[in-house]
Every structure is written in C-alpha cells, then in structure tokens.
Design an enzyme around this catalytic site. Structure first.
Site, PDB file in Angstrom:
ATOM      1  N   LYS A  28      40.387  36.523  30.652  1.00 47.25           N
ATOM      2  CA  LYS A  28      41.604  36.718  31.436  1.00 47.25           C
ATOM      3  C   LYS A  28      41.451  35.924  32.727  1.00 47.25           C
ATOM      4  O   LYS A  28      40.745  36.331  33.646  1.00 47.25           O
ATOM      5  CB  LYS A  28      41.803  38.198  31.783  1.00 47.25           C
TER       6      LYS A  28
ATOM      7  N   GLU B  49      29.887  39.303  40.347  1.00 45.22           N
ATOM      8  CA  GLU B  49      29.524  38.407  41.452  1.00 45.22           C
ATOM      9  C   GLU B  49      30.691  38.393  42.421  1.00 45.22           C
ATOM     10  O   GLU B  49      31.800  38.001  42.054  1.00 45.22           O
ATOM     11  CB  GLU B  49      29.196  37.008  40.904  1.00 45.22           C
TER      12      GLU B  49
END
Ligand code: NAD
Length: 515
Positions: free
Chosen positions: A205, A286
């Site tokens: 996505k 992250e």
C-alpha cells in the site's frame, strides 16, 4: 555466477550529455501525465471509480496520475491471492527468487532516467535527488538478491556423534508493506522486495502522495518475471484501509516506514491477536528523526558548513536523516553560522520539472502549513538568521531557513519538522554537545565534525543514534555500505540494506536427527 555487489553510481549532471538525456526523459514522462492506474491483485488490473489524484508539488494544477483506490473487499481478495501464491513462491529456489530481483535491477537501470523523471513529477524531487532515489532502488534489488543467496547457504550449528543438527531460514507468510512518499522509488522498492525475495507474498500500500512511482515498481517486477499474486498493489486512503491491512488475520508482518505517529499506531494494533489468527505478527517500523550535527572546536569549518547545508536542505529537508539541529562549540559558533548562511544564499529553489534546481517544493499543503507554523514557532524560540519565506501560490515552496540561539529543549529543537529548517545552539564543551545531541526522543542519524580523535571515539559509543557519521553530513546512507535504521522512537532498527535485514521476514527452523 553473481558478481560482487557494488552500489549504483550517481549521474553527473554537469555533463551536457547526461543533462540532455535527462531532459528527454522529462519530456517523455510529461507526455504520459494524467493517465489512470489500476490496482493489481493476483496479476489482474482492477480500475475503481474512486481515485487518488497525484499532483506535482511544484505545480499543484499539474495532475501526474489518477490511481485506483482499494477497498476492504479488495484487501480480502489480495490476501486470498497472496495465500495461494505463498504455496508456490515459498518453494521457488532462492536463486530463482534472487534472479527476479537481478532482472528487475537491470530493467530499472535501462529505464533509470525515466524513473527519476517520474520522481521529479510525482514527488517533486530535484534531478540529483531523483537520480539518487532510483540508484538506491537498484541497490536494494542487487543487494537483497545477493543476501538471499547468502542466507540460503544456512547456518552452521554444532552436532554430536549421535545426531545431526541443521538450522535454516524459511519464509513466514504473506504480509503488508507500507512505505512513505519521500523515497518514492527506493523505499517502496526495498521494503517490497526484501520480504518477497525471502519467499513471502506482499500487499503493497503506497503513500497516497506518490502512488504513480509505486506503480512503476510493480510494472518492473512483473516484467522481471515475478509470478502473479506475489505482489499485490493496493493503494488507497489510509483512513479507510490502513487499520484493516494491519489488523487482518492473514498479515504475518508489517513492513512500515513513515512517521512516528503512524508507526506507533501500527505497532500497538499489530500486537492484538485477531480471531482466526494463528501466529504473532512481526512489525518492522522505521520512523522519524531529529538529527543533529555536532561541530567541535577543533574542526574543519568549511567541511562543517558544507555538511550542514547538504544535510539540512537537500530535498528540502524531507529526509528522515535530515539535519535539523546543529550543536556548535562556542568558540567557533559565529563562524560556522556565517559560513552556513553564505552557502545557503547560493541555493536555487524552483520547479525541478522545468529546471535543474537545488530545491523543489515540499510535498503537499499539509506539510507546507506544518513547516510554516514551525517557522513561526522558531521566531519565538530563537533568532531567524536566514530565510523564513514561503509561497504556496503555484506550488508548495518553502525557502531554506536558519535559526540561531535556540534552547536545546525548544520545540524546533525537539520535534520533527520535515522541511528545510535548521536550528543552531551553542555548547561549552564536548560533554555538553553530546548531552544536547542525545536529548531528543529520536535516535536515527547524527554526525560529528571534529579533528579530535578522542572526541570521535567517545561519540562512537555515546552518541546514541543508529547511523553515526564522522566528518561528513548525516544523510545519504548507501545500501550495503551503511545499513540504515534508528534507535529510540526512530524505530525498530531494522538496518535496511544490511546483512541481517532479510531474516526479519523469515523464521529460523532447527531440525535434529538422531543417528
Ligand atoms: P506517514 O506516517 O504519514 O505515512 C507513511 C505510510 O503510512 C503511508 O503509506 C501512509 O498512507 C500510511 N498510513 C497512514 N496512516 C496509516 C494507518 N492508520 N494505518 C496504516 N498505514 C497508514 O509518513 P509520511 O509522511 O509518508 O513519511 C514521512 C515520515 O517518514 C517522516 O516522519 C520520516 O522521518 C519518516 N521516514 C523514515 C525513514 C526511516 O528509514 N526511518 C525513511 C523515510 C521516511
């Protein structure tokens, strides 16, 4: 025989032949603007009524592409395709999986300027930044392909005369990749192919800001021979499908790169075991940064100013690794600021689709407004020494901005701005410099400019960031050379582009046979 890994060289745009080739690529892409793009589920193209519309940040009226939006129903279909594809993809040899990546790298290399030109339009990247983004994508393909071949060799474990023990790594199952927009090719590519080469199908996505470049990644991997169902392209509105992707019982991992707020949300949600779920989800998250450059008393101040300008203003500071705070020894404080301002005055700002500028526009209205409000906050927290102008009449332009005499605990010293704004503060000695450098909740990158070996060695262990640089800027990590990932609220320290990374998407299995 696979040749040793070497990172992809950057294009020298001073060479007129390269400039001409790049201008041609920009023209080609310009002729393709405004097209419609589908979802890709199990290799099938699905066009939806409702679309994400991507525009050029430097020219908001210019539509780059209209990309179909996945619904929850599409996500269910994509998981069904991924579960099916897992049965065969996991059995494909590691060499065959790696070869898909190597071929994709070759295709990207052939289309390099074209991909970079899409980055100029879709993400607003200046030429050199777009070129580096594409090169990094190629690096991820080449590096992770080779890492898979290494992991396939297995690990040595001890055996006794009465038994034989073996340990090997196998894929986990389908998962979700959710990248940001700021490395619209490199991070999309790296976060997608790492789990894939390890044997796991993926639902990708992309960011709603840069879905067109993400579609190019899908195209390239298909052309390289990736079987259908292994990569399913499900762009959409994160408010509509984000939680659904994360919560889904068939999600085995979420490979996320983006902001702290979204990363923490995903981390929390993924911990909950859903009905029908028979495994624990792994989260690779992250997240943001608030990255510091320290300039010591005994330092090359020209180098310091170059490093600050490049790290703070390259791609308008829209990098997680961007320098947004500088801590300078009091004896050289004024000189470093003066040199930084001098250099900043020479930076050009404009539409990179029209000219080779140092800085383009920032990504969208929301970021423009956010950066502008931080500039106002900065005026109350320190002294504006340069810049501060903004202009969103045609595109989202924010000019390079420098503040000085800012308290280390001030908001512009603590919060991620993600724009071309840098704040300076003064310190008495190296102890205080380190203390200030470590006093944010983030721990992603940092740099020390110093000729004092003792100070550098202290920083090596006491400057608490995942990627630390000496006598250079704090951005521009190279895949395979500087594995990347942060500490503290910067994330799970997954070290993308590093030797351990692929194992995050695999489970280790021990088999012991008694003789
Ligand atoms: P973002 O968090 O807004 O979005 C990242 C991705 O998450 C996008 O694809 C977005 O659509 C998706 N998303 C948003 N809400 C979601 C939800 N509820 N559930 C699931 N997915 C959701 O971040 P951004 O603005 O795209 O990227 C900028 C941020 O990324 C900055 O904070 C930057 O520091 C960080 N970043 C970090 C690294 C790194 O390696 N640490 C690299 C690049 C960018």
């Amino acid at each position: 025989m696979v040749v040793p890994y070497k990172h992809e060289p950057f294009t020298d745009f001073k060479d007129p032949a390269h400039r001409e080739a790049f201008e041609k690529a920009l023209q080609k892409v310009r002729s393709e603007l405004g097209k419609e793009y589908p979802l890709v589920i199990n290799g099938e193209r699905i066009y939806t009524e409702d679309k994400l519309v991507s525009v050029n940040p430097a020219d908001k009226e210019q539509v780059i592409g209209k990309v179909s939006k996945a619904t929850k129903k599409h996500i269910d279909q994509a998981f069904a395709a991924a579960n099916e594809a897992f049965k065969t993809w996991r059995r494909m040899s590691p060499e065959a999986r790696a070869n898909v990546l190597f071929k994709a790298a070759a295709i990207t290399r052939r289309r390099k300027h074209e991909i970079s030109a899409w980055l100029v339009y879709d993400a607003g990247k200046p030429w050199d930044q777009a070129d580096a983004d594409t090169a990094e994508g190629i690096d991820f393909l080449e590096y992770y392909g080779r890492q898979m071949l290494e992991i396939a060799k297995g690990e040595k474990v001890n055996s006794r005369p009465i038994e034989q023990n073996t340990l090997f790594y196998q894929p986990m199952g389908p998962g979700v990749t959710i990248p940001p927009w700021n490395f619209a090719f490199a991070i999309v590519c790296g976060t997608t192919v790492a789990p894939i080469v390890a044997g796991n199908p993926v639902l990708m996505k992309p960011s709603e800001n840069t879905p067109v470049v993400a579609y190019k990644v899908v195209e390239i991997l298909e052309e390289a021979g990736l079987p259908k169902g292994v990569l399913n392209f499900v762009p959409g509105d994160p408010a509509e499908i984000g939680d659904y992707l994360v919560d889904h019982k068939d999600t085995h991992f979420i490979n996320f790169t983006g902001s702290r707020a979204t990363g923490v949300r995903i981390y929390e949600r993924a911990a909950k075991v859903q009905e029908g779920q028979t495994h624990l989800k792994r989260v690779i998250a992250e997240m943001g940064g608030k990255d510091t450059i320290i300039v010591d008393k005994d330092a090359d101040l020209e180098l310091a100013a170059d490093a600050i300008v490049q790290s703070a203003f390259g791609f308008s500071g829209q990098k997680c690794s961007a320098c947004s705070r500088v801590v300078v020894h009091e004896d050289v404080y004024d000189e470093v600021i003066e040199k930084t301002v001098q250099r900043t005055k020479t930076l050009t700002v404009g539409n990179p689709a029209e000219e080779d500028v140092y800085m383009g526009a920032v990504i969208n209205q929301k970021q423009f407004d956010k950066i502008k409000s931080y500039i106002e906050i900065g005026k109350t927290e320190g002294t504006l020494v340069y810049g501060g102008q903004t202009d969103d009449s045609k595109g989202y332009f924010v000019y390079p901005t420098i503040f000085k005499d800012v308290d280390p605990k001030a908001r512009i010293m603590q919060e991620e701005i993600f724009g071309p704004v840098v704040a300076f503060t003064k310190a008495r000695d190296f102890d205080e410099m380190l203390e200030i450098a470590n006093n944010t909740e983030y721990g992603l990158t940092g740099a020390v400019i110093s000729n004092n070996r003792e100070h550098l060695e202290r920083a090596r262990y006491e400057f608490h960031v995942g990627n630390l640089y000496f006598n250079r800027g704090c951005t521009a990590a190279i895949v395979g050379y500087q594995p990347f990932g942060g500490f503290k609220m910067s994330g799970t320290d997954s070290k993308a582009g590093g030797p351990d990374h692929l194992k995050l998407f695999m489970e280790a299995k021990t088999v012991s046979e008694t003789y």
